[in-house]
Design a protein around this motif. Structure first.
Motif, PDB file in Angstrom:
ATOM      1  N   SER A 126       0.831  -1.208   0.000  1.00 18.72           N
ATOM      2  CA  SER A 126       0.000   0.000   0.000  1.00 18.72           C
ATOM      3  C   SER A 126       0.864   1.256   0.000  1.00 18.72           C
ATOM      4  O   SER A 126       0.544   2.246  -0.671  1.00 18.72           O
ATOM      5  N   MET A 127       1.979   1.204   0.741  1.00 16.71           N
ATOM      6  CA  MET A 127       2.888   2.351   0.765  1.00 16.71           C
ATOM      7  C   MET A 127       3.508   2.574  -0.603  1.00 16.71           C
ATOM      8  O   MET A 127       3.607   3.724  -1.074  1.00 16.71           O
ATOM      9  N   ILE A 128       3.927   1.479  -1.267  1.00 13.18           N
ATOM     10  CA  ILE A 128       4.563   1.590  -2.585  1.00 13.18           C
ATOM     11  C   ILE A 128       3.609   2.183  -3.614  1.00 13.18           C
ATOM     12  O   ILE A 128       4.011   2.978  -4.474  1.00 13.18           O
ATOM     13  N   LEU A 129       2.324   1.827  -3.495  1.00 13.48           N
ATOM     14  CA  LEU A 129       1.332   2.258  -4.488  1.00 13.48           C
ATOM     15  C   LEU A 129       0.694   3.601  -4.147  1.00 13.48           C
ATOM     16  O   LEU A 129      -0.250   4.017  -4.839  1.00 13.48           O
ATOM     17  N   GLN A 130       1.176   4.259  -3.112  1.00 18.65           N
ATOM     18  CA  GLN A 130       0.611   5.571  -2.753  1.00 18.65           C
ATOM     19  C   GLN A 130       0.814   6.567  -3.897  1.00 18.65           C
ATOM     20  O   GLN A 130       1.904   6.648  -4.468  1.00 18.65           O
ATOM     21  N   PRO A 131      -0.208   7.344  -4.234  1.00 17.63           N
ATOM     22  CA  PRO A 131      -0.079   8.323  -5.331  1.00 17.63           C
ATOM     23  C   PRO A 131       0.686   9.575  -4.945  1.00 17.63           C
ATOM     24  O   PRO A 131       0.984  10.401  -5.804  1.00 17.63           O
ATOM     25  N   THR A 132       0.986   9.722  -3.656  1.00 16.39           N
ATOM     26  CA  THR A 132       1.722  10.895  -3.194  1.00 16.39           C
ATOM     27  C   THR A 132       2.976  10.452  -2.452  1.00 16.39           C
ATOM     28  O   THR A 132       3.053   9.331  -1.949  1.00 16.39           O
TER      29      THR A 132
END
Length: 279
Positions: free
Chosen positions: A56-62
């Motif tokens: 989830s952290m890797i896929l964060q948009p920001t």
């Protein structure tokens, strides 16, 4: 450049921010779809305690916020996210899109140059000498002398498993035009006994370092010529021994002849002495 300033300069997603770090210049940006695909996560998920949170952290948009640096939980997940991204990166660069990206970066010299003077600043390829995490740091492979070196650029935070041992050979086999054409002039001492492999299997016709093969050829020539030299020396020794035996035999014959001659001279005196005794 501080990490706080890097956050503000990369307002994009976590992947863009992570790859923009100074120590992460060798890494390319992996597609979100590739990271989400469960097939590409096989064999990786079971190695981490916070896998879902890290994904989830890797896929964060920001990109991360400044206050995240003070959160111990964030830093703990971030460490796993870095390694998870690295292992996915090692698989992504074997895809057609990933290898094309790495090809362009190789041609642009983004990974540095070979430190060997006779390679004439040949572009190098990132390589890891082990597929396991926290075993070996990133190295670079020169396709000209086929040796492995420490990179000149700062890559202290890059694990060798982020690229793997097979990537240079895969890239060169996928794009044969990357093979340099040159005449090898070896001059350096071998520091690493490197054997090129592809997915753990030795490549037919690849014997490792070309410098090492040159040294082996010199040793082979020495082994081949040494029996010839020894044979010549042996023949000379045999001839000298034969001549010595002949001279010795001739000397013995002369001594025997001299002894016989002396005996023949003594025989008439003995006969005369016998006759005088009878009288």
């Amino acid at each position: 450049m501080s990490e706080e300033s890097q956050y503000s300069e990369h307002p994009g997603g976590w992947i863009e921010w992570f790859c923009a770090h100074e120590d992460h210049q060798f890494l390319c940006e992996v597609d979100d779809e590739f990271i989400r695909d469960p097939f590409h996560q096989v064999g990786i998920k079971g190695k981490f305690n916070f896998f879902n949170e890290a994904i989830s952290m890797i896929l964060q948009p920001t990109s991360p916020e400044d206050q995240d640096l003070e959160d111990e939980r964030f830093l703990e997940v971030y460490q796993e996210a870095s390694d998870i991204y690295g292992l996915l990166h090692a698989r992504f660069i074997f895809t057609s899109k990933g290898s094309a990206i790495m090809r362009e970066r190789f041609l642009q010299g983004k990974f540095g140059h070979c430190p060997r003077i006779y390679c004439e600043k040949q572009n190098v390829i990132p390589i890891g000498l082990c597929e396991d995490l926290k075993t070996a740091r990133i190295k670079v492979f020169c396709p000209r002398c086929e040796e492995v070196y420490m990179p000149k650029k700062k890559c202290a935070d890059i694990d060798g498993a982020y690229f793997g041992k097979s990537f240079p050979q895969f890239l060169l086999m996928t794009y044969p035009d990357l093979h340099p054409k040159f005449q090898l002039l070896p001059d350096t001492q071998i520091q690493v006994d490197f054997q090129p492999t592809l997915f753990g299997f030795k490549i037919a016709g690849k014997q490792g370092s070309k410098i090492k093969k040159y040294d082996q050829q010199l040793q082979y020539n020495h082994i081949i010529t040494q029996p010839i030299v020894q044979s010549v020396e042996s023949n000379i020794l045999q001839q000298e021994q034969k001549q010595y035996r002949i001279q010795k035999q001739e000397l013995q014959d002369q001594q025997q002849q001299q002894q016989q001659s002396d005996q023949n001279k003594d025989q008439p005196h003995k006969k005369k002495n016998k006759k005088k005794h009878k009288q």
